[in-house]
Design a protein around this motif. Structure first.
Motif, mmCIF file in Angstrom:
data_model
loop_
_atom_site.group_PDB
_atom_site.id
_atom_site.type_symbol
_atom_site.label_atom_id
_atom_site.label_comp_id
_atom_site.label_asym_id
_atom_site.label_seq_id
_atom_site.Cartn_x
_atom_site.Cartn_y
_atom_site.Cartn_z
ATOM 1 N N TYR A 185 0.699 -1.196 0.099
ATOM 2 C CA TYR A 185 0.063 0.103 -0.119
ATOM 3 C C TYR A 185 0.911 1.136 -0.004
ATOM 4 C CZ TYR A 185 -3.683 -3.590 1.652
ATOM 5 O OH TYR A 185 -4.469 -4.267 1.698
ATOM 6 N N ASP A 186 2.123 1.290 0.811
ATOM 7 C CA ASP A 186 2.986 2.282 0.852
ATOM 8 C C ASP A 186 3.333 2.692 -0.536
ATOM 9 O OD1 ASP A 186 2.625 3.038 3.499
ATOM 10 O OD2 ASP A 186 4.384 1.725 3.967
ATOM 11 N N ARG A 187 3.610 1.362 -1.413
ATOM 12 C CA ARG A 187 4.123 1.542 -2.843
ATOM 13 C C ARG A 187 3.281 2.404 -3.633
ATOM 14 N NH1 ARG A 187 5.557 -4.026 -4.280
ATOM 15 N NH2 ARG A 187 5.626 -3.113 -6.425
ATOM 16 N N ILE A 188 2.046 1.699 -3.438
ATOM 17 C CA ILE A 188 0.928 2.325 -4.475
ATOM 18 C C ILE A 188 0.646 3.741 -4.034
ATOM 19 C CG2 ILE A 188 -1.696 1.927 -5.121
ATOM 20 C CD1 ILE A 188 -1.251 -0.935 -4.059
ATOM 21 N N SER A 189 0.911 4.003 -2.800
ATOM 22 C CA SER A 189 0.576 5.616 -2.419
ATOM 23 C C SER A 189 1.749 6.454 -2.977
ATOM 24 C CB SER A 189 0.773 5.644 -0.859
ATOM 25 O OG SER A 189 -0.295 5.043 -0.299
ATOM 26 N N GLY A 190 3.053 5.848 -3.103
ATOM 27 C CA GLY A 190 4.058 6.717 -3.718
ATOM 28 C C GLY A 190 3.757 6.857 -5.199
ATOM 29 N N GLY A 240 -0.762 12.483 -3.587
ATOM 30 C CA GLY A 240 -1.941 13.446 -3.705
ATOM 31 C C GLY A 240 -3.269 12.727 -3.731
ATOM 32 N N GLN A 241 -3.356 11.673 -4.480
ATOM 33 C CA GLN A 241 -4.611 11.064 -4.460
ATOM 34 C C GLN A 241 -5.208 10.212 -3.317
ATOM 35 O OE1 GLN A 241 -6.452 10.449 -7.612
ATOM 36 N NE2 GLN A 241 -4.947 9.752 -8.971
ATOM 37 N N GLU A 242 -6.478 10.396 -3.150
ATOM 38 C CA GLU A 242 -7.033 9.726 -2.103
ATOM 39 C C GLU A 242 -7.335 8.271 -2.359
ATOM 40 O OE1 GLU A 242 -9.991 11.952 0.593
ATOM 41 O OE2 GLU A 242 -10.608 12.384 -1.534
ATOM 42 N N LEU A 243 -6.687 7.319 -1.759
ATOM 43 C CA LEU A 243 -6.629 5.780 -2.413
ATOM 44 C C LEU A 243 -7.634 5.080 -1.185
ATOM 45 C CD1 LEU A 243 -2.930 5.518 -3.265
ATOM 46 C CD2 LEU A 243 -4.896 6.244 -4.718
ATOM 47 N N VAL A 244 -8.105 3.943 -1.852
ATOM 48 C CA VAL A 244 -8.893 2.832 -1.214
ATOM 49 C C VAL A 244 -8.029 1.736 -1.201
ATOM 50 C CG1 VAL A 244 -11.073 2.069 -0.615
ATOM 51 C CG2 VAL A 244 -11.054 4.411 -1.429
ATOM 52 N N PHE A 245 -7.870 0.997 -0.514
ATOM 53 C CA PHE A 245 -6.861 -0.083 -0.299
ATOM 54 C C PHE A 245 -7.763 -1.366 -0.072
ATOM 55 C CE2 PHE A 245 -3.350 2.998 0.743
ATOM 56 C CZ PHE A 245 -2.805 2.846 -0.715
ATOM 57 N N GLY A 246 -7.181 -2.459 -0.279
ATOM 58 C CA GLY A 246 -7.879 -3.559 0.072
ATOM 59 C C GLY A 246 -8.222 -3.732 1.422
ATOM 60 N N GLY A 249 -16.103 4.253 -5.382
ATOM 61 C CA GLY A 249 -16.949 5.309 -5.708
ATOM 62 C C GLY A 249 -16.690 6.333 -4.535
ATOM 63 N N ARG A 250 -17.766 7.344 -4.491
ATOM 64 C CA ARG A 250 -17.526 8.161 -3.611
ATOM 65 C C ARG A 250 -17.786 7.883 -2.084
ATOM 66 N NH1 ARG A 250 -22.519 12.173 -3.650
ATOM 67 N NH2 ARG A 250 -23.344 10.071 -2.850
ATOM 68 N N ASP A 251 -18.592 7.089 -1.880
ATOM 69 C CA ASP A 251 -18.757 6.254 -0.531
ATOM 70 C C ASP A 251 -17.356 5.739 0.077
ATOM 71 O OD1 ASP A 251 -21.305 7.235 -0.345
ATOM 72 O OD2 ASP A 251 -22.264 5.285 -0.935
ATOM 73 N N GLU A 252 -16.885 4.741 -1.026
ATOM 74 C CA GLU A 252 -15.695 4.185 -0.537
ATOM 75 C C GLU A 252 -14.587 5.082 -0.150
ATOM 76 O OE1 GLU A 252 -17.576 3.228 -3.148
ATOM 77 O OE2 GLU A 252 -18.255 1.434 -2.195
ATOM 78 N N VAL A 253 -14.315 6.393 -1.041
ATOM 79 C CA VAL A 253 -13.298 7.257 -0.707
ATOM 80 C C VAL A 253 -13.596 7.897 0.363
ATOM 81 C CG1 VAL A 253 -12.326 9.614 -1.265
ATOM 82 C CG2 VAL A 253 -12.610 7.540 -3.136
ATOM 83 N N GLN A 309 -15.182 6.588 3.407
ATOM 84 C CA GLN A 309 -14.687 5.805 4.300
ATOM 85 C C GLN A 309 -13.505 5.122 4.192
ATOM 86 O OE1 GLN A 309 -18.300 3.596 5.545
ATOM 87 N NE2 GLN A 309 -19.491 4.454 4.498
ATOM 88 N N LYS A 310 -12.890 5.037 3.197
ATOM 89 C CA LYS A 310 -11.500 4.516 2.954
ATOM 90 C C LYS A 310 -11.536 3.021 3.010
ATOM 91 C CE LYS A 310 -8.486 8.369 4.542
ATOM 92 N NZ LYS A 310 -8.580 9.137 3.120
ATOM 93 N N LYS A 311 -12.577 2.441 2.409
ATOM 94 C CA LYS A 311 -13.055 1.005 2.586
ATOM 95 C C LYS A 311 -13.682 0.699 1.272
ATOM 96 C CE LYS A 311 -14.838 -2.000 5.818
ATOM 97 N NZ LYS A 311 -15.364 -2.277 7.202
ATOM 98 N N PRO A 312 -13.010 -0.464 0.934
ATOM 99 C CA PRO A 312 -13.877 -0.698 -0.567
ATOM 100 C C PRO A 312 -15.405 -1.366 -0.327
ATOM 101 C CG PRO A 312 -12.385 -2.271 -0.001
ATOM 102 C CD PRO A 312 -12.042 -1.338 0.783
#
Ligand code: URA
Length: 192
Positions: A10-15, A19-25, A41-45, A47-50
């Motif tokens: 997840y750290d590598r993906i963030s890199g 600046g993007q808001e990410l939602v990981f597994g 989608g909007r709700d997932e971003v 709550q930061k959860k898929p």
């Protein structure tokens, strides 16, 4: 798989997406079943959860049919960011990820699959199917049956489903989707 390795991924993906808001597994890091959707989608971003919000209701129905709980599986998306488009009236809405976006996300997804090492991948819709099967794959040819696939990082069973949202746009798929879910329940009963 230990969750530290996933954290490092997840750290590598963030890199790669500064600046993007990410939602990981999310879910069990060594789950036997890994569910792969398209993108948050909007709700997932928020709550930061898929698969929360409306997509979460679909997931609850999906799990109920299979007799599984969310804590027993691992849930992720091909794209970890929300692809959006802005209308002339300035409304922001979801759009499918582009081919370039899917190709850029593919190595991260494959690494995520290698780390979780599920026995079965369940893909929802064309985007995750293409991320694991190539861009010629179409959901109409692959849905509702288990197929053995090799990703270079390992061999897995793949069970492709239509994306639950496609039923909203195309109600004639509802019966097919229900039949596919029953097929999946039977397959899981025999194999997991
Ligand atoms: N649809 C997806 O494919 N993924 C999500 O996380 C939510 C909706």
């Amino acid at each position: 798989m230990d969750s530290n390795s996933l954290e490092r991924l997840y750290d590598r993906i963030s890199g790669a997406y500064p600046g993007q808001e990410l939602v990981f597994g999310d879910g069990k890091p060594d789950a036997g079943l890994m569910l792969v959707g398209e993108a948050p989608g909007r709700d997932e971003v928020a709550q930061k959860k898929p698969f929360v919000g409306r997509a979460g209701q679909n997931l609850t129905g999906f799990l109920k049919t299979l007799g599984l709980s969310r804590t027993e599986i691992y849930v992720t998306n091909v794209c970890k960011f929300r692809p959006t488009k802005v209308s002339a009236k300035n409304t922001v809405s979801n759009r499918p990820p582009t081919r370039e976006e899917i190709l850029a996300a593919q190595p991260f997804l494959w690494e995520e699959i290698r780390l979780v090492a599920p026995r079965l991948l369940v893909t929802l819709g064309n985007t995750p199917l293409r991320a694991v099967r190539g861009f010629n794959a179409v959901i109409g040819d692959h849905h509702g049956k288990a197929e053995r696939i090799s990703l270079g990082t390992g061999e897995y069973w793949l069970f492709a489903l239509y994306h639950p949202a496609s039923i909203i746009y195309n109600p004639s798929l509802k019966e097919t989707y229900s039949q596919d879910l029953s097929n999946l329940a039977v397959w899981l009963g025999k194999n997991i």
